[in-house]
Scaffold this active site. Structure first.
Site, PDB file in Angstrom:
ATOM      1  N   LEU A   1     -90.300 -65.063 -80.971  1.00 58.02           N
ATOM      2  CA  LEU A   1     -91.252 -64.538 -81.948  1.00 58.02           C
ATOM      3  C   LEU A   1     -92.655 -65.103 -81.727  1.00 58.02           C
ATOM      4  O   LEU A   1     -92.812 -66.208 -81.182  1.00 58.02           O
ATOM      5  CB  LEU A   1     -90.795 -64.903 -83.362  1.00 58.02           C
TER       6      LEU A   1
ATOM      7  N   GLY B   1     -95.624 -67.292 -82.454  1.00 56.29           N
ATOM      8  CA  GLY B   1     -95.671 -68.573 -83.158  1.00 56.29           C
ATOM      9  C   GLY B   1     -94.481 -69.475 -82.872  1.00 56.29           C
ATOM     10  O   GLY B   1     -94.396 -70.578 -83.426  1.00 56.29           O
ATOM     11  N   SER B   2     -93.576 -69.034 -81.996  1.00 54.02           N
ATOM     12  CA  SER B   2     -92.395 -69.851 -81.691  1.00 54.02           C
ATOM     13  C   SER B   2     -92.690 -70.947 -80.673  1.00 54.02           C
ATOM     14  O   SER B   2     -91.862 -71.836 -80.459  1.00 54.02           O
ATOM     15  CB  SER B   2     -91.244 -68.967 -81.186  1.00 54.02           C
ATOM     16  N   GLY B   3     -93.857 -70.892 -80.037  1.00 52.01           N
ATOM     17  CA  GLY B   3     -94.259 -71.948 -79.111  1.00 52.01           C
ATOM     18  C   GLY B   3     -94.285 -71.553 -77.651  1.00 52.01           C
ATOM     19  O   GLY B   3     -94.381 -72.414 -76.777  1.00 52.01           O
TER      20      GLY B   3
ATOM     21  N   SER C   1     -96.530 -70.035 -75.563  1.00 51.24           N
ATOM     22  CA  SER C   1     -97.712 -70.429 -74.784  1.00 51.24           C
ATOM     23  C   SER C   1     -97.836 -71.944 -74.694  1.00 51.24           C
ATOM     24  O   SER C   1     -98.090 -72.502 -73.622  1.00 51.24           O
ATOM     25  CB  SER C   1     -98.986 -69.833 -75.404  1.00 51.24           C
TER      26      SER C   1
ATOM     27  N   SER D   1     -91.731 -60.183 -75.622  1.00 48.11           N
ATOM     28  CA  SER D   1     -90.716 -59.312 -75.006  1.00 48.11           C
ATOM     29  C   SER D   1     -89.541 -59.092 -75.951  1.00 48.11           C
ATOM     30  O   SER D   1     -88.431 -59.556 -75.680  1.00 48.11           O
ATOM     31  CB  SER D   1     -90.249 -59.889 -73.662  1.00 48.11           C
TER      32      SER D   1
END
Length: 198
Positions: A33, A35-37, A39, A106
């Protein structure tokens, strides 16, 4: 026109480039999702492994959409085309002997399956960043969840568009409880276990 195009095979193969680099080249695909980290962890992984003389590069979703895919929106078809293009670029990077990292929401299983089928067995490593949507929304580093809730952004994964959880990813990182360091260590451990990196 397609019938008149024949791939030219060079004299230097992927295995030769990997031998020169002293490490294998694969695609590590981060999915999860917003904001899941993705990047944050992918760039930290790049930083850590490049410090070990491993040739690596991150293909980041937002960065790619500023150039290669700037003509695409976020409908299901446009997301698929976005990922297809990224997959083709990643194939070139992997063939060049570069340990390639990709950070893309994705959200659809079919699209991730398409990507996996582009690569040789073992060359596509799916890493699922499992993070509860409430945690992602609380982080909201780019303010996108707020805009999606207000209707300013449509086709937003986790709010107005679905996210289909991977069925058999190579790695699962519970990023709503794991630190960045722990997450990177888990991936590094996997890469060493599979003898991808020394």
């Amino acid at each position: 026109m397609g019938n008149n195009i024949t791939p030219h095979k060079g004299k230097v193969a992927k295995k030769d480039r990997c031998a020169m680099n002293n490490h294998k080249s694969v695609l590590v695909w981060f999915t999860g999702l917003p904001g899941s980290g993705k990047s944050t962890i992918s760039h930290e992984l790049e930083y850590r492994i490049s410090g070990q003389n491993i040739r690596t590069y991150v293909l980041d979703g937002d960065n790619v959409r500023h150039g290669l895919c700037k003509d695409l929106g976020f409908s299901a078809d446009e997301r698929r085309e976005n990922l297809r293009r990224v997959g083709e670029v990643a194939l070139l990077f992997v063939d060049a002997g570069i340990l390639t990292i990709a950070a893309f929401a994705s959200p659809y299983r079919a699209d991730r399956r398409m990507l996996r089928q582009m690569f040789a067995p073992g060359d596509f490593i799916e890493v699922y960043l499992n993070c509860d949507v409430t945690v992602c929304e609380a982080r909201d580093p780019k303010g996108l969840y707020k805009k999606a809730r207000c209707g300013e952004i449509t086709n937003f994964t986790g709010i107005s568009d679905p996210y289909e959880v991977p069925e058999k990813p190579e790695c699962i990182l519970d990023t709503d409880r794991l630190s960045i360091d722990d997450s990177v260590k888990m991936i590094m451990d996997y890469l060493r276990e599979k003898k991808i990196v020394p």
